[in-house]
Design a protein around this motif. Sequence first.
Motif, PDB file in Angstrom:
ATOM      1  N   PHE A   1     -18.358 -41.013  30.153  1.00 44.30           N
ATOM      2  CA  PHE A   1     -19.121 -42.021  29.491  1.00 44.30           C
ATOM      3  C   PHE A   1     -20.420 -41.443  28.773  1.00 44.30           C
ATOM      4  O   PHE A   1     -20.595 -41.803  27.631  1.00 44.30           O
ATOM      5  CB  PHE A   1     -19.432 -43.245  30.270  1.00 44.30           C
ATOM      6  N   LEU A   2     -20.988 -40.551  29.597  1.00 43.86           N
ATOM      7  CA  LEU A   2     -22.063 -39.992  28.867  1.00 43.86           C
ATOM      8  C   LEU A   2     -21.653 -39.130  27.460  1.00 43.86           C
ATOM      9  O   LEU A   2     -22.587 -39.150  26.623  1.00 43.86           O
ATOM     10  CB  LEU A   2     -22.841 -39.110  29.943  1.00 43.86           C
ATOM     11  N   LYS A   3     -20.769 -38.389  27.639  1.00 40.69           N
ATOM     12  CA  LYS A   3     -20.205 -37.774  26.425  1.00 40.69           C
ATOM     13  C   LYS A   3     -19.871 -38.678  25.288  1.00 40.69           C
ATOM     14  O   LYS A   3     -20.428 -38.418  24.207  1.00 40.69           O
ATOM     15  CB  LYS A   3     -18.985 -36.788  26.987  1.00 40.69           C
ATOM     16  N   LEU A   4     -19.560 -39.790  25.829  1.00 43.79           N
ATOM     17  CA  LEU A   4     -18.969 -40.822  24.718  1.00 43.79           C
ATOM     18  C   LEU A   4     -20.494 -41.381  23.856  1.00 43.79           C
ATOM     19  O   LEU A   4     -20.663 -41.521  22.682  1.00 43.79           O
ATOM     20  CB  LEU A   4     -18.396 -41.989  25.209  1.00 43.79           C
ATOM     21  N   ILE A   5     -21.451 -41.723  24.861  1.00 47.54           N
ATOM     22  CA  ILE A   5     -22.831 -42.156  24.337  1.00 47.54           C
ATOM     23  C   ILE A   5     -23.388 -41.141  23.589  1.00 47.54           C
ATOM     24  O   ILE A   5     -24.000 -41.223  22.297  1.00 47.54           O
ATOM     25  CB  ILE A   5     -23.613 -42.534  25.444  1.00 47.54           C
ATOM     26  N   TYR A   6     -23.386 -39.812  23.949  1.00 52.62           N
ATOM     27  CA  TYR A   6     -23.731 -38.741  23.236  1.00 52.62           C
ATOM     28  C   TYR A   6     -23.429 -38.425  21.996  1.00 52.62           C
ATOM     29  O   TYR A   6     -24.083 -38.257  20.826  1.00 52.62           O
ATOM     30  CB  TYR A   6     -23.884 -37.337  24.350  1.00 52.62           C
ATOM     31  N   ARG A   7     -22.144 -38.505  21.855  1.00 51.31           N
ATOM     32  CA  ARG A   7     -21.282 -38.303  20.438  1.00 51.31           C
ATOM     33  C   ARG A   7     -21.403 -39.425  19.512  1.00 51.31           C
ATOM     34  O   ARG A   7     -21.220 -39.304  18.319  1.00 51.31           O
ATOM     35  CB  ARG A   7     -19.761 -38.156  20.866  1.00 51.31           C
ATOM     36  N   MET A   8     -21.744 -40.448  19.982  1.00 49.90           N
ATOM     37  CA  MET A   8     -21.883 -41.863  18.854  1.00 49.90           C
ATOM     38  C   MET A   8     -22.603 -41.453  17.801  1.00 49.90           C
ATOM     39  O   MET A   8     -22.147 -41.961  16.666  1.00 49.90           O
ATOM     40  CB  MET A   8     -22.000 -43.302  19.972  1.00 49.90           C
ATOM     41  N   PRO A   9     -24.125 -41.265  18.084  1.00 54.12           N
ATOM     42  CA  PRO A   9     -24.823 -41.178  16.738  1.00 54.12           C
ATOM     43  C   PRO A   9     -24.364 -40.164  16.026  1.00 54.12           C
ATOM     44  O   PRO A   9     -24.741 -40.063  14.744  1.00 54.12           O
ATOM     45  CB  PRO A   9     -26.320 -40.963  17.444  1.00 54.12           C
ATOM     46  N   LEU A  10     -23.826 -38.895  16.675  1.00 53.05           N
ATOM     47  CA  LEU A  10     -23.281 -37.641  15.895  1.00 53.05           C
ATOM     48  C   LEU A  10     -22.410 -37.915  14.986  1.00 53.05           C
ATOM     49  O   LEU A  10     -22.417 -37.658  13.843  1.00 53.05           O
ATOM     50  CB  LEU A  10     -23.159 -36.503  16.625  1.00 53.05           C
ATOM     51  N   ASP A  11     -21.344 -38.819  15.520  1.00 50.04           N
ATOM     52  CA  ASP A  11     -19.972 -38.940  14.774  1.00 50.04           C
ATOM     53  C   ASP A  11     -20.660 -40.134  13.799  1.00 50.04           C
ATOM     54  O   ASP A  11     -19.864 -39.851  12.683  1.00 50.04           O
ATOM     55  CB  ASP A  11     -19.119 -39.930  15.659  1.00 50.04           C
ATOM     56  N   LEU A  12     -21.318 -40.880  13.881  1.00 51.51           N
ATOM     57  CA  LEU A  12     -21.749 -41.965  12.890  1.00 51.51           C
ATOM     58  C   LEU A  12     -22.586 -41.145  11.853  1.00 51.51           C
ATOM     59  O   LEU A  12     -22.169 -41.379  10.686  1.00 51.51           O
ATOM     60  CB  LEU A  12     -22.508 -43.012  13.498  1.00 51.51           C
ATOM     61  N   ALA A  13     -23.553 -40.197  12.156  1.00 54.60           N
ATOM     62  CA  ALA A  13     -24.247 -39.380  11.163  1.00 54.60           C
ATOM     63  C   ALA A  13     -23.102 -38.601  10.289  1.00 54.60           C
ATOM     64  O   ALA A  13     -23.438 -38.446   9.045  1.00 54.60           O
ATOM     65  CB  ALA A  13     -25.081 -38.587  11.906  1.00 54.60           C
ATOM     66  N   GLU A  14     -22.245 -38.070  10.840  1.00 55.93           N
ATOM     67  CA  GLU A  14     -21.133 -37.105  10.089  1.00 55.93           C
ATOM     68  C   GLU A  14     -20.526 -37.924   9.116  1.00 55.93           C
ATOM     69  O   GLU A  14     -20.360 -37.486   8.083  1.00 55.93           O
ATOM     70  CB  GLU A  14     -20.174 -36.638  11.081  1.00 55.93           C
ATOM     71  N   GLN A  15     -20.048 -39.349   9.591  1.00 56.97           N
ATOM     72  CA  GLN A  15     -19.292 -40.038   8.458  1.00 56.97           C
ATOM     73  C   GLN A  15     -20.229 -40.414   7.533  1.00 56.97           C
ATOM     74  O   GLN A  15     -19.736 -40.545   6.177  1.00 56.97           O
ATOM     75  CB  GLN A  15     -18.783 -41.340   9.531  1.00 56.97           C
ATOM     76  N   LEU A  16     -21.466 -40.856   7.783  1.00 53.69           N
ATOM     77  CA  LEU A  16     -22.259 -41.451   6.669  1.00 53.69           C
ATOM     78  C   LEU A  16     -22.654 -40.429   5.737  1.00 53.69           C
ATOM     79  O   LEU A  16     -22.932 -40.400   4.459  1.00 53.69           O
ATOM     80  CB  LEU A  16     -23.456 -42.167   7.149  1.00 53.69           C
ATOM     81  N   THR A  17     -22.949 -39.247   6.210  1.00 57.56           N
ATOM     82  CA  THR A  17     -23.510 -38.165   5.154  1.00 57.56           C
ATOM     83  C   THR A  17     -22.244 -37.416   4.598  1.00 57.56           C
ATOM     84  O   THR A  17     -22.552 -37.092   3.417  1.00 57.56           O
ATOM     85  CB  THR A  17     -24.257 -37.125   6.131  1.00 57.56           C
ATOM     86  N   THR A  18     -21.061 -37.453   5.375  1.00 57.99           N
ATOM     87  CA  THR A  18     -19.942 -36.807   4.433  1.00 57.99           C
ATOM     88  C   THR A  18     -19.821 -37.737   2.958  1.00 57.99           C
ATOM     89  O   THR A  18     -19.786 -37.318   2.050  1.00 57.99           O
ATOM     90  CB  THR A  18     -18.846 -37.044   5.173  1.00 57.99           C
TER      91      THR A  18
END
Length: 279
Positions: free
Chosen positions: A133-150
Amino acid sequence: MFNHRVAFVHPDLGIGGAERLVVDAAVGLRRLGAQVTIFTSHYDPTHAFEQTRELDVRVYGDWLPRSFFGRFAALCAYIRSVYLAIMILLFGGKISVFFCDSISIAIPVLQLKAPVLFYCHFPDKLLTQRTSFLKLIYRMPLDLAEQLTTGLAQLVLVNSHFTARQYASAFPLLRWCCPPPQVLYPAVDVEQLGDGRAGGTTDTTSSTEREESDWAAIGLPVRPRFLLLSINRFERKKNVGLAVLALAKLRDQLATTPTTTGATGSVVAGFHNNNNSNN
């Protein structure tokens, strides 16, 4: 011929498939008359493709950590990438267009100077497992940032139709607001190949003898009818073991086909990066 300055932005200019594409593209554009600069966070001339020594390579941010106690590698990569982009913005000089790949987080900063072409080798979001769950929370903003900036790039390219499908799956928001990526297969610099023999020396041995020698050099006594070739970094996420399983499955299938004869063989090639803790 054209007189423009193309800046390549790559996180780590080592030895790998992504680096091969970047270097070949840079060399090709320079042959066409473009001014080419590669900006990176890490570059070791002794652990990079030979052609990089002839290119203008500039390094910013190698002092920044790659991880904290073996963790938060993705976050550190994002920080290094943004720092690199800021330094390019301040000290990079006049640039016509950016060729950015691997990490998209720097695109908004780079666009303050020039348009950005982003080459997506594979969505970073899909290269890691959310095992807790901690890894999921950690990755959420990174994944969103990757999608939006791409999605901010003027043009997005991918290396295959398979990657295009993975791109669509990983970035559902972009399907509604951005055009799909275009496929551009990695190029091969055929001028490096020559006649397949170093130095172009004259060889008086017969073609059969040369062929047997070539196969023996890679550990195969004869030329196999079916050859499985795997070229990757020796890194966990590359799942090199899959090549061995594929060869075993191939042999099993051939054994049940009486009309199919011939030896099978496999060549697994690559290298080990000591800077990567995931090996």
